[in-house]
Design a protein around this motif. Structure first.
Motif, PDB file in Angstrom:
ATOM      1  N   GLY A   1      11.524 -18.246  -0.233  1.00  0.00           N
ATOM      2  CA  GLY A   1      10.621 -17.847  -1.323  1.00  0.00           C
ATOM      3  C   GLY A   1      11.332 -17.411  -2.587  1.00  0.00           C
ATOM      4  N   GLN A   2      12.556 -17.947  -2.821  1.00  0.00           N
ATOM      5  CA  GLN A   2      13.279 -17.536  -4.036  1.00  0.00           C
ATOM      6  C   GLN A   2      12.506 -17.883  -5.305  1.00  0.00           C
ATOM      7  OE1 GLN A   2      17.764 -17.805  -4.966  1.00  0.00           O
ATOM      8  NE2 GLN A   2      16.882 -19.494  -6.108  1.00  0.00           N
ATOM      9  N   LEU A   3      11.724 -18.974  -5.261  1.00  0.00           N
ATOM     10  CA  LEU A   3      11.011 -19.388  -6.480  1.00  0.00           C
ATOM     11  C   LEU A   3      10.070 -18.288  -6.976  1.00  0.00           C
ATOM     12  CD1 LEU A   3      10.590 -21.662  -8.523  1.00  0.00           C
ATOM     13  CD2 LEU A   3       8.774 -22.552  -7.076  1.00  0.00           C
ATOM     14  N   ARG A   4       9.507 -17.520  -6.036  1.00  0.00           N
ATOM     15  CA  ARG A   4       8.629 -16.417  -6.457  1.00  0.00           C
ATOM     16  C   ARG A   4       9.414 -15.385  -7.267  1.00  0.00           C
ATOM     17  NH1 ARG A   4       4.923 -15.567  -1.001  1.00  0.00           N
ATOM     18  NH2 ARG A   4       3.598 -17.380  -1.373  1.00  0.00           N
ATOM     19  N   LEU A   5      10.638 -15.124  -6.823  1.00  0.00           N
ATOM     20  CA  LEU A   5      11.475 -14.181  -7.573  1.00  0.00           C
ATOM     21  C   LEU A   5      11.874 -14.774  -8.920  1.00  0.00           C
ATOM     22  CD1 LEU A   5      13.805 -12.946  -4.696  1.00  0.00           C
ATOM     23  CD2 LEU A   5      11.995 -11.642  -5.812  1.00  0.00           C
ATOM     24  N   SER A   6      12.197 -16.059  -8.918  1.00  0.00           N
ATOM     25  CA  SER A   6      12.611 -16.717 -10.161  1.00  0.00           C
ATOM     26  C   SER A   6      11.486 -16.665 -11.187  1.00  0.00           C
ATOM     27  CB  SER A   6      12.979 -18.180  -9.889  1.00  0.00           C
ATOM     28  OG  SER A   6      14.080 -18.254  -9.024  1.00  0.00           O
ATOM     29  N   LEU A   7      10.256 -16.939 -10.730  1.00  0.00           N
ATOM     30  CA  LEU A   7       9.131 -16.968 -11.669  1.00  0.00           C
ATOM     31  C   LEU A   7       8.628 -15.561 -11.996  1.00  0.00           C
ATOM     32  CD1 LEU A   7       7.190 -20.120 -10.414  1.00  0.00           C
ATOM     33  CD2 LEU A   7       8.669 -19.898 -12.412  1.00  0.00           C
ATOM     34  N   ALA A   8       8.913 -14.591 -11.138  1.00  0.00           N
ATOM     35  CA  ALA A   8       8.613 -13.206 -11.516  1.00  0.00           C
ATOM     36  C   ALA A   8       9.570 -12.764 -12.618  1.00  0.00           C
ATOM     37  CB  ALA A   8       8.726 -12.287 -10.306  1.00  0.00           C
ATOM     38  N   ALA A   9      10.808 -13.266 -12.554  1.00  0.00           N
ATOM     39  CA  ALA A   9      11.812 -12.908 -13.566  1.00  0.00           C
ATOM     40  C   ALA A   9      11.591 -13.676 -14.863  1.00  0.00           C
ATOM     41  CB  ALA A   9      13.210 -13.189 -13.024  1.00  0.00           C
ATOM     42  N   VAL A  10      11.221 -14.936 -14.737  1.00  0.00           N
ATOM     43  CA  VAL A  10      10.998 -15.793 -15.921  1.00  0.00           C
ATOM     44  C   VAL A  10       9.636 -16.468 -15.734  1.00  0.00           C
ATOM     45  CG1 VAL A  10      11.958 -17.650 -17.354  1.00  0.00           C
ATOM     46  CG2 VAL A  10      13.499 -16.201 -16.011  1.00  0.00           C
ATOM     47  N   PRO A  11       8.550 -15.775 -16.083  1.00  0.00           N
ATOM     48  CA  PRO A  11       7.227 -16.289 -15.735  1.00  0.00           C
ATOM     49  C   PRO A  11       6.773 -17.515 -16.536  1.00  0.00           C
ATOM     50  CG  PRO A  11       7.057 -14.151 -16.821  1.00  0.00           C
ATOM     51  CD  PRO A  11       8.501 -14.401 -16.606  1.00  0.00           C
TER      52      PRO A  11
ATOM     53  N   PRO B   1      17.853 -16.703 -19.236  1.00  0.00           N
ATOM     54  CA  PRO B   1      17.611 -17.418 -17.974  1.00  0.00           C
ATOM     55  C   PRO B   1      18.666 -18.478 -17.660  1.00  0.00           C
ATOM     56  CG  PRO B   1      15.935 -18.004 -19.611  1.00  0.00           C
ATOM     57  CD  PRO B   1      16.720 -16.845 -20.168  1.00  0.00           C
TER      58      PRO B   1
END
Lengths: 238, 235
Positions: B86-96, B9
């Motif tokens: 909504g990039q944070l949703r992608l970030s947390l989908a990648a690194v939950p 990450p």
């Protein structure tokens, strides 16, 4: 296999999803159907650990999403309201996501080609059309070649060619024994794509089964939907 | 399956930062402004009117510190753009794992901020013959950047932290400095000026050590609040 076990999500006094329970089996396309605001996206956000469930749990292959080591290699998701920063190039957007899950950089080119965006790879995503952004979202979901695909309203913004492509792609994906959960408020689209259907209205599951069983005795899935959900859903749709 | 390491990450966050044009623009503005101020201070070609006659700009601490607000925009962009589209949703989908995501992002922004500080600070300090002060300038710049970084996560935007952090020294400090010097001296900007030994006014001055302590407090509180909010909020 995806399992929702009594998932409830409240935002203050509002209950967005209420004791949602259903399973999505591998080898089939499962449609998650309901009107806008019925709780589809909330359920998917809970499944992916983006929203915290008030109670219950949602599991993928028996694990919570956040317990997956490299989640994108198991689950690919296209989520509503989760897009690229417009200033970044399409290929760069995919590059950071791939790197986060140790996915080979070569996959970036492969998924861009799969969704027909190779020529737009170096363009900033702010210059993409709605359909191109949707294709990029699908490319993001495919990046880790996942066993489980979760797509929230994937046909939004796609042209007829794109819609046909996604339909046949998902059928092929499930045909290889993989799990596909497809959320949509478009019943005609769902009727053409899904094997199984889960219907949600006002945050509650009102029907869950094979498409043929759900539509039995009804001229169409849309008629079945209104018959199953009754006045409550008509209020939501109106 | 191979165990997940923090390097994955962190590397992803570094790609995010490297591929964001706004970040390069902020860096270019900070480097240009700080180098120009260093050249002006060194050559004394521009002097400011003062009570005792014209003085060199080196005595105008607030002006000399102004490029820090372009520099801290790098950290603010890193956090604030997570809420763009909504990039944070992608970030947390990648690194939950949210603690893991936050640790990776903080490490990445520390690395980038340290690297960015080299072209921003060194030409200015060399021109002014103050390279010996590099340590305290670096501390002031990094701590202000971290204050903005945490603020951006809390505010979920890029605009508010930069506007507030840059407006406070212009609006609050100038109007309230004489009335409430004990309050104004512990604001981030004034603490940073004290840390680098250029307090705007003796009434709002702290010792450099106290300035460092106060600024460290701001950065710690800001990063902690931003982190707790990211960890607890639905996205």
């Amino acid at each position: 296999m995806i399992e929702f076990k009594g998932v409830t999500k409240r935002y203050g006094a509002k209950t967005a999803v209420d004791a949602v329970t259903f399973a999505v089996r591998p080898g089939r396309v499962t449609g998650f159907l309901g009107p806008n605001g019925a709780g589809k996206s909330t359920s998917l956000r809970v499944l992916l650990g983006l929203d915290h469930a008030t109670s219950g749990e949602a599991l993928i292959a028996g694990k919570r999403y956040r317990d997956l080591t490299f989640p994108l290699r198991t689950v690919g998701a296209l989520l509503d309201g989760a897009g690229p920063v417009p200033d970044r190039r399409g290929a760069d957007h995919l590059a950071w996501i791939a790197r986060s899950n140790r996915i080979p950089r070569s996959r970036v080119g492969e998924v861009l080609e799969a969704v027909g965006l190779t020529d737009a790879a170096r363009q900033r995503t702010g210059r993409y059309s709605l359909g191109m952004r949707q294709r990029l979202g699908i490319a993001t979901a495919l990046l880790g070649d996942p066993e489980v695909l979760i797509l929230d309203e994937p046909v939004n913004g796609l042209d007829p060619d794109g819609i046909r492509w996604i339909r046949s792609f998902l059928r092929g994906y499930a045909g290889r024994g993989r799990t596909v959960l497809l959320s949509s408020h478009l019943m005609t689209e769902m009727a053409d794509t899904a094997d199984d259907v889960v219907v949600i209205a006002n945050g509650r599951i009102v029907a869950d089964g094979a498409l043929a069983d759900i539509t039995e005795g009804h001229p169409s899935l849309e008629d079945a939907f209104f018959a199953l959900t009754g006045a409550a859903s008509k209020q939501v749709w109106s | 399956m191979t165990a997940a390491r923090l390097t994955d990450p962190v590397a992803a966050e570094l790609i995010k930062l490297r591929t964001l044009p706004a970040l390069w623009i902020a860096l270019a503005v900070a480097v240009t402004a700080n180098t120009a101020l260093g050249a002006i201070a060194a050559t004394d070609v521009i002097r400011l009117a003062g009570d005792g006659g014209p003085t060199g700009i080196e005595g105008a601490g607030a002006l000399m510190l102004a490029p820090v607000y372009a520099y801290l925009a790098i950290a603010v962009f890193a956090a604030g753009t997570e809420y763009r589209n909504g990039q944070l949703r992608l970030s947390l989908a990648a690194v939950p794992g949210r603690a893991r995501f936050l640790a990776a992002k903080l490490l990445a922004i520390l690395v980038v901020s340290l690297l960015a500080a080299v072209p921003v600070l060194i030409p200015n300090l060399v021109l002014r013959g103050d390279l010996g002060d590099l340590g305290r300038y670096l501390a002031a710049y990094l701590l202000l950047a971290l204050t903005g970084y945490g603020f951006a996560f809390a505010a979920r935007t890029v605009v508010t932290p930069i506007a507030v952090l840059a407006a406070v020294p212009i609006l609050v400090s100038t109007t309230l400095g004489g009335l409430w010097p004990t309050v104004v001296r512990v604001l981030p900007h004034e603490a940073a000026l004290s840390l680098v030994g250029m307090p705007a006014d003796p009434a709002t001055a702290l010792s450099p050590a106290a300035g460092l302590l106060v600024l460290t407090g701001w950065a710690t509180v800001s990063v902690t609040i931003g982190g707790v909010l990211v960890a607890r909020r639905d996205v």
